[in-house]
Structures are given as C-alpha cells and as structure tokens.
Scaffold this motif. Structure first.
Motif, PDB file in Angstrom:
ATOM      1  N   PHE A  38       0.837  -1.198   0.000  1.00 34.66           N
ATOM      2  CA  PHE A  38       0.000   0.000   0.000  1.00 34.66           C
ATOM      3  C   PHE A  38       0.879   1.258   0.000  1.00 34.66           C
ATOM      4  N   ILE A  39       1.907   1.251   0.842  1.00 35.26           N
ATOM      5  CA  ILE A  39       2.799   2.409   0.924  1.00 35.26           C
ATOM      6  C   ILE A  39       3.508   2.633  -0.407  1.00 35.26           C
ATOM      7  N   PHE A  40       4.085   1.563  -0.994  1.00 37.21           N
ATOM      8  CA  PHE A  40       4.860   1.719  -2.208  1.00 37.21           C
ATOM      9  C   PHE A  40       4.009   1.969  -3.448  1.00 37.21           C
ATOM     10  N   VAL A  41       2.837   1.386  -3.484  1.00 33.44           N
ATOM     11  CA  VAL A  41       2.012   1.507  -4.688  1.00 33.44           C
ATOM     12  C   VAL A  41       1.130   2.754  -4.649  1.00 33.44           C
ATOM     13  N   PHE A  42       0.541   3.064  -3.483  1.00 31.45           N
ATOM     14  CA  PHE A  42      -0.423   4.165  -3.432  1.00 31.45           C
ATOM     15  C   PHE A  42       0.121   5.430  -2.747  1.00 31.45           C
ATOM     16  N   LEU A  43       0.571   5.308  -1.531  1.00 32.39           N
ATOM     17  CA  LEU A  43       0.876   6.481  -0.714  1.00 32.39           C
ATOM     18  C   LEU A  43       2.046   7.299  -1.281  1.00 32.39           C
ATOM     19  N   ILE A  44       3.166   6.692  -1.562  1.00 32.65           N
ATOM     20  CA  ILE A  44       4.324   7.432  -2.053  1.00 32.65           C
ATOM     21  C   ILE A  44       4.025   8.078  -3.405  1.00 32.65           C
ATOM     22  N   PRO A  45       3.468   7.388  -4.381  1.00 35.73           N
ATOM     23  CA  PRO A  45       3.138   8.061  -5.644  1.00 35.73           C
ATOM     24  C   PRO A  45       2.119   9.183  -5.464  1.00 35.73           C
ATOM     25  N   PHE A  46       1.141   8.976  -4.568  1.00 31.15           N
ATOM     26  CA  PHE A  46       0.137  10.029  -4.335  1.00 31.15           C
ATOM     27  C   PHE A  46       0.797  11.295  -3.778  1.00 31.15           C
ATOM     28  N   LEU A  47       1.645  11.128  -2.767  1.00 24.94           N
ATOM     29  CA  LEU A  47       2.344  12.286  -2.184  1.00 24.94           C
ATOM     30  C   LEU A  47       3.239  12.959  -3.223  1.00 24.94           C
ATOM     31  N   PHE A  48       3.901  12.170  -4.069  1.00 26.08           N
ATOM     32  CA  PHE A  48       4.745  12.719  -5.120  1.00 26.08           C
ATOM     33  C   PHE A  48       3.918  13.532  -6.102  1.00 26.08           C
ATOM     34  N   LEU A  49       2.753  12.999  -6.497  1.00 26.58           N
ATOM     35  CA  LEU A  49       1.875  13.714  -7.428  1.00 26.58           C
ATOM     36  C   LEU A  49       1.358  15.022  -6.826  1.00 26.58           C
TER      37      LEU A  49
END
Length: 199
Positions: free
Chosen positions: A19-30
């Motif tokens: 969840f962290i690698f697939v959703f959270l980190i890309p979301f924060l980056f976006l």
C-alpha cells in the motif's frame, strides 16, 4: 500453528508495504509536483482550496465563522494600535511644545541677562564717572582757599558737606573748620566724629 501465525503476519505486513509503495508514495509525489507546477503557474493553491471548501455546506460555515472572528479581532487590534499611535503622537506633540516653551524661556532669560549686564555696565560706567567727578571736586576744594571753601560747604546739605569733609586732606579740613562759625564747626565736628565711629 506458529508457522501459520507468522505467515499471516507476513502477509499483513506485505500488504501494508505494498500500500505504501504503490499508493501512498506516488500520491504524495503527485500532490507535491502539482503544488509546484500550480505555484509556478501563478495559482494560489491555498486560496483555491479555501474557495472550494466554501462551496461545501458544512465546511463553508466553519470557515466563514472563523474568518469573521479573525477579521473582527484584526479590526479590534488595528483600532487599538491606531489609538496607541494617536496617544503617542499626542504625547510627542506635548513634549515638543514643552521643549519649545522651555527654549523660549531660555531665550527670554538670556535676553534679560544681557539687558541686566548692559545696565550693570552702564551703572558701573556712571559710577566711575561720578568717582572721577567727585575726585575733581575734592581737588577743587583742596586747591581753594579755606576762606572761600568754608561758606560754600556750610551752604550745602549736611550729607554732601560731610562727604567732602571726610575725603579732603586733614590740613585742608583744619583750615576750612577754622574759617567756619563756631556753631557750624561744632556741628561738622560732631558729624565727622559720628562718621568715624560708624566706620
């Protein structure tokens, strides 16, 4: 059984990591990239979010209440600060007027001092002139014959006569007293004795 529990826990931690690698980190980056791009584009992101949240019913009521409170507080603090500024300006004006009045008092005092010094100088000059004139008078009486000086001195006021008689030389004084009537000679002798006792 212990292996099964470990496997379940591993699966749970793997799901969380996923969840962290697939959703959270890309979301924060976006979100970060979007904020940077919008900021460079000249869009105030926080103002836009405030406008959008004002359109949501429950959130808009919270924002408007907070906004009016802070505006009222700002207005009160501005009014209070303006009042302080006016008070300080009034104090400054009062102090400036006091300084001006003190300056005018000092100028007046200096003028009065100058005038008094001028008067003192004039009086001293007059006194010096009077001393010179009196010395000339004494010289005149000392050069006159005692026969001519005696009637003139007896015709003067007692004070003026006494002033001359105390200043002339003793031999001239004796000659003048000899040429006075006995009554006048006694009177002036008494006055001269009293004058010498006072000194």
């Amino acid at each position: 059984m212990a292996k099964e529990i470990e496997e379940i826990e591993e699966k749970k931690s793997n799901k969380f990591q996923m969840f962290i690698f697939v959703f959270l980190i890309p979301f924060l980056f976006l979100v970060t990239v979007a904020l940077v791009v919008l900021s460079f584009a000249g869009v105030n992101v926080f103002e836009k979010s405030k406008e959008l949240s004002a359109q949501i019913p429950f959130v808009s009521s919270l924002i408007s209440e907070e906004g009016t409170q802070t505006e009222e507080e700002w207005e009160k603090s501005i009014i209070a600060l303006e009042g302080e500024i006016k008070d300080r300006e009034a104090k400054i004006e009062k102090l400036e007027s006091e300084i001006e009045s003190k300056d005018t008092q000092v100028e007046r005092s200096n003028l009065e001092k100058e005038q008094l010094q001028q008067q003192i100088d004039e009086l001293l000059a007059i006194q010096e002139e009077n001393k010179r004139a009196f010395k000339d008078i004494i010289k005149t009486y000392e050069s006159m014959s005692a026969k001519k000086a005696a009637p003139i001195i007896t015709a003067m006021s007692e004070q003026e006569a006494l002033k001359i008689l105390t200043t002339i030389k003793s031999d001239q004084l004796a000659a003048i007293m000899e040429n006075m009537t006995a009554e006048n000679a006694a009177k002036y002798t008494e006055l001269l004795t009293a004058e010498s006792n006072e000194e």
